[in-house]
Design a protein around this motif. Structure first.
Motif, PDB file in Angstrom:
ATOM      1  N   LYS A   9      44.982  46.784  48.928  1.00 58.91           N
ATOM      2  CA  LYS A   9      46.115  45.859  48.979  1.00 58.91           C
ATOM      3  C   LYS A   9      47.168  46.302  49.998  1.00 58.91           C
ATOM      4  O   LYS A   9      47.780  45.463  50.661  1.00 58.91           O
ATOM      5  CB  LYS A   9      46.736  45.702  47.595  1.00 58.91           C
ATOM      6  N   ARG A  21      30.998  30.642  36.664  1.00 60.72           N
ATOM      7  CA  ARG A  21      32.111  31.398  37.260  1.00 60.72           C
ATOM      8  C   ARG A  21      32.665  32.388  36.235  1.00 60.72           C
ATOM      9  O   ARG A  21      32.867  33.561  36.536  1.00 60.72           O
ATOM     10  CB  ARG A  21      33.209  30.457  37.753  1.00 60.72           C
ATOM     11  N   GLN A  30      49.086  42.931  37.977  1.00 64.07           N
ATOM     12  CA  GLN A  30      49.648  42.059  39.017  1.00 64.07           C
ATOM     13  C   GLN A  30      49.980  42.836  40.286  1.00 64.07           C
ATOM     14  O   GLN A  30      49.744  42.373  41.385  1.00 64.07           O
ATOM     15  CB  GLN A  30      50.899  41.336  38.491  1.00 64.07           C
ATOM     16  N   ILE A  75      42.496  44.335  45.785  1.00 59.61           N
ATOM     17  CA  ILE A  75      42.226  42.925  45.513  1.00 59.61           C
ATOM     18  C   ILE A  75      40.722  42.811  45.320  1.00 59.61           C
ATOM     19  O   ILE A  75      39.944  43.261  46.167  1.00 59.61           O
ATOM     20  CB  ILE A  75      42.680  42.019  46.672  1.00 59.61           C
ATOM     21  N   SER A  98      41.323  37.843  43.575  1.00 58.89           N
ATOM     22  CA  SER A  98      41.766  37.021  44.698  1.00 58.89           C
ATOM     23  C   SER A  98      41.831  35.556  44.266  1.00 58.89           C
ATOM     24  O   SER A  98      41.167  35.139  43.311  1.00 58.89           O
ATOM     25  CB  SER A  98      40.805  37.164  45.880  1.00 58.89           C
ATOM     26  N   GLU A  99      42.632  34.772  44.970  1.00 58.47           N
ATOM     27  CA  GLU A  99      42.728  33.333  44.675  1.00 58.47           C
ATOM     28  C   GLU A  99      41.378  32.651  44.878  1.00 58.47           C
ATOM     29  O   GLU A  99      41.010  31.760  44.120  1.00 58.47           O
ATOM     30  CB  GLU A  99      43.785  32.686  45.564  1.00 58.47           C
ATOM     31  N   GLU A 100      40.634  33.074  45.901  1.00 61.75           N
ATOM     32  CA  GLU A 100      39.326  32.487  46.177  1.00 61.75           C
ATOM     33  C   GLU A 100      38.341  32.745  45.046  1.00 61.75           C
ATOM     34  O   GLU A 100      37.505  31.907  44.745  1.00 61.75           O
ATOM     35  CB  GLU A 100      38.759  33.027  47.499  1.00 61.75           C
ATOM     36  N   THR A 101      38.466  33.899  44.411  1.00 61.35           N
ATOM     37  CA  THR A 101      37.592  34.218  43.281  1.00 61.35           C
ATOM     38  C   THR A 101      37.827  33.248  42.136  1.00 61.35           C
ATOM     39  O   THR A 101      36.884  32.788  41.495  1.00 61.35           O
ATOM     40  CB  THR A 101      37.819  35.665  42.809  1.00 61.35           C
ATOM     41  N   MET A 102      39.084  32.936  41.878  1.00 61.15           N
ATOM     42  CA  MET A 102      39.414  32.038  40.777  1.00 61.15           C
ATOM     43  C   MET A 102      38.897  30.624  41.026  1.00 61.15           C
ATOM     44  O   MET A 102      38.592  29.899  40.092  1.00 61.15           O
ATOM     45  CB  MET A 102      40.926  32.022  40.529  1.00 61.15           C
ATOM     46  N   LYS A 103      38.768  30.233  42.286  1.00 65.99           N
ATOM     47  CA  LYS A 103      38.265  28.896  42.622  1.00 65.99           C
ATOM     48  C   LYS A 103      36.745  28.890  42.704  1.00 65.99           C
ATOM     49  O   LYS A 103      36.104  27.952  42.266  1.00 65.99           O
ATOM     50  CB  LYS A 103      38.860  28.435  43.956  1.00 65.99           C
ATOM     51  N   ASP A 146      37.564  40.550  45.251  1.00 71.59           N
ATOM     52  CA  ASP A 146      37.097  39.262  45.751  1.00 71.59           C
ATOM     53  C   ASP A 146      35.617  39.125  45.424  1.00 71.59           C
ATOM     54  O   ASP A 146      34.828  40.020  45.736  1.00 71.59           O
ATOM     55  CB  ASP A 146      37.317  39.170  47.271  1.00 71.59           C
ATOM     56  N   ARG A 186      32.286  36.552  45.763  1.00 71.66           N
ATOM     57  CA  ARG A 186      31.718  35.378  46.442  1.00 71.66           C
ATOM     58  C   ARG A 186      30.239  35.287  46.113  1.00 71.66           C
ATOM     59  O   ARG A 186      29.596  36.294  45.815  1.00 71.66           O
ATOM     60  CB  ARG A 186      31.862  35.484  47.968  1.00 71.66           C
TER      61      ARG A 186
END
Length: 180
Positions: free
Chosen positions: A135, A54, A74, A79, A40-45, A81, A83
Motif C-alpha cells: 500500500k 465471488r 481499513q 491491498i 481492492s475495489e475491483e475484487t469486490m466487483k 486484489d 482476479r
C-alpha cells in the motif's frame, strides 16, 4: 458471449486434475512487515462472476490470508486484489485406421485405403490471480496464480472444496523463500 456464460462457474474445477500454481514477487519487499490487508475495489466487483462464486472465492482467500497471519483492516499494509480469467481450449486428436489394400507382383502396383478420424475436445481452463500490493509503494509485492480445468456442472459442495483447494495451493508459495 461464450466466455461470459462460462465465468460464473469458473472455479468449479475438475477433481482429478491438479492445480498448476506459479508465483512471482518483488525481491526488495520486506514480507515480515505485512500483517494487515484490505480488499481492492475491483475484487469486490469481480466482473463476470456471480455473487455466490465471488463470495466463495473471497472467503477462501481471506481464510488463507488469516492462516498466514493476516488480519483485515481499513488502514492496511497491503491491498489484496483477486482476479479470474477463463479461457476456452480446443484440442484435436487424429486417429488412423484401416490399411487394407491389394497388390500384384513383387515390383508391381498396389493400392489401399485407410481412414482418419479427428476428435475435437473443448474445455475451459480457469486461472485465479491473487495479488498483494504494497500500500505504501503501490507496487506488487507478491502474486500467486492457480490454473485448472473447470467442471461446469459441479455441486455447491464440490465448488467450495475445489476453490478452497486451489487457494491453499496458491498460498503454499507465500511468503516467498520460506522452505516448507
Amino acid at each position: 458471449m461464450k466466455k461470459l456464460l462460462l465465468i460464473p462457474v469458473l472455479f468449479a474445477f475438475v477433481a482429478c486434475s491438479t492445480v498448476k500454481v506459479a508465483y512471482d514477487y518483488d525481491k526488495q519487499a520486506d514480507f515480515t512487515k505485512y500483517k494487515t490487508y484490505v480488499l481492492s475495489e475491483e475484487t469486490m466487483k469481480m466482473a463476470g462472476v456471480n455473487q455466490l462464486n465471488r463470495d466463495r472465492i473471497i472467503n477462501a482467500v481471506e481464510a488463507a490470508m488469516a492462516a498466514k497471519g493476516f488480519t483485515k483492516a481499513q488502514n492496511a499494509d497491503v491491498i489484496l486484489d483477486i482476479r479470474i480469467k477463463g479461457e476456452e481450449i480446443q484440442t484435436a486428436t487424429a486417429t488412423n485406421s484401416g490399411g487394407y489394400g491389394y497388390g500384384y507382383g513383387r515390383w508391381g502396383y498396389g493400392g489401399g485405403f485407410s481412414t482418419t478420424t479427428v476428435n475435437y475436445d473443448k474445455y475451459v481452463e480457469g486461472t485465479l490471480f491473487v495479488t498483494l500490493i504494497d500500500k505504501a509503494t503501490e507496487k506488487i509485492a507478491w502474486q500467486g496464480t492457480g490454473t485448472k480445468t473447470v467442471e461446469e456442472n459441479a455441486s455447491t459442495e464440490k465448488r467450495e472444496q475445489n476453490i478452497d483447494y486451489a487457494v491453499k495451493q496458491i498460498f503454499t508459495n507465500y511468503p516467498p523463500g520460506v522452505k516448507k
